[in-house]
Design an enzyme around this catalytic site. Structure first.
Site, short mmCIF file in Angstrom:
data_model
loop_
_atom_site.label_atom_id
_atom_site.label_comp_id
_atom_site.label_asym_id
_atom_site.label_seq_id
_atom_site.Cartn_x
_atom_site.Cartn_y
_atom_site.Cartn_z
N SER A 145 0.98 -1.34 -0.16
CA SER A 145 0.29 0.39 0.18
C SER A 145 1.02 1.04 -0.18
O SER A 145 2.12 1.14 0.66
CB SER A 145 -1.13 0.54 0.92
OG SER A 145 -1.29 0.99 1.23
N TYR A 158 -2.35 0.18 9.65
CA TYR A 158 -2.35 -0.17 8.93
C TYR A 158 -1.29 0.23 7.87
O TYR A 158 -1.13 -1.24 7.41
CB TYR A 158 -3.94 0.47 7.94
CG TYR A 158 -3.87 -0.10 6.32
CD1 TYR A 158 -4.77 -1.37 5.76
CD2 TYR A 158 -3.37 0.78 5.17
CE1 TYR A 158 -4.55 -1.34 4.75
CE2 TYR A 158 -3.33 0.64 3.57
CZ TYR A 158 -4.09 -0.86 3.43
OH TYR A 158 -4.45 -0.59 2.29
#
Length: 267
Positions: A145, A158
């Protein structure tokens, strides 16, 4: 359209979103694909669509937080296809609003890490013995990501988990490269899918578009095309790489969008 001919590929989290785009392109390039996740009905629909187009695929249940289901996924794949050439670690819990450090509960931190980092570790760990049997080795592709590129106002757990995926990628590439097992990571930018399109607020889309170098958001196929390359023999000299597929989002200074609003190139 045979860049992945005869390769057996497992794509985790392929019942929706980016995973579907990857799996469909793999099948179109000749791979035998395993669609896996927790939602059988959605997974079977993906399998059916691949078969209608002449591809080969089957669905297998997998819970990324359950090591036993991961082990069964790989053992059953070997029984069905005889080998495993490619693993795409796509399954994850996108906790984009998990919060700031002082807001995060330990439960939320552990939940995100279990699915996003521990899950990728488990699938990598358990697929290695199968790839080590192959004379040609294998290719592991982690979906990371852009959250791991730098600090943000939220998404703490995250981002930290995905940063761990970056390092897992490089460690795996180093430790198993001499056995012809390659490992690379793709960092997607903003990918708009049929599932998330209605849930991404327009102001957020506008912010991203003002920083993206091209004139559109990403789509699952953008990630899928890079996965096809990394899964194919064309990339046999590519390993240990963290590759941004983000329309150029992370390749410029952070003030570009603001200067564009001022119609200026510098202060």
């Amino acid at each position: 359209m045979n860049r992945l001919r005869e390769k057996a590929a497992v794509v985790t989290g392929s019942t929706s979103g980016i995973g579907v785009g990857i799996a469909r392109l793999f099948a179109a390039e000749g791979a035998r694909v395993v669609i896996c996740g927790r939602r059988e009905e959605k997974g079977q629909a993906v399998v059916d669509s691949i078969r209608r187009e002449g591809g080969e695929a089957f669905y297998h249940f997998m819970d990324i937080t359950d090591p036993e289901s991961i082990e069964k996924l790989f053992s059953d794949t070997e029984k069905e296809y005889g080998k495993i050439d490619v693993l795409v670690n796509n399954a994850a819990n996108v906790g984009l609003k998990d919060g700031r450090v002082d807001e995060l509960s330990l439960e939320m931190w552990d939940h995100i890490f279990q699915s996003d980092l521990r899950g990728a570790f488990c699938t990598t760990k358990y697929v290695l013995p199968y790839m080590q049997k192959n004379e040609a080795g294998g290719s592991i592709i982690n979906i990371g990501s852009m959250a791991s590129c730098g600090g943000d106002l939220g998404s703490t757990a995250y981002a930290c988990a995905k940063a761990g995926v970056d390092m897992l990628t490089q460690s795996t590439a180093l430790q198993y490269g001499k056995q012809n097992i390659r490992c690379n990571c793709i960092r997607p930018g903003l990918i708009v899918t049929p599932e998330n399109d209605a849930h991404v607020p327009q102001p957020l889309k506008d912010i991203f578009l003002s920083n993206i170098m091209v004139n559109r958001y990403g789509c699952p196929e953008d990630i899928g095309h890079m996965c096809v390359y990394l899964a194919s023999d064309e990339s046999c000299y590519v390993t240990g790489q963290i590759i941004n597929v983000d329309g150029g989002l992370n390749s410029h200074v952070s003030t570009v969008a603001q200067f564009r609003q001022l119609n200026s190139r510098t202060w």
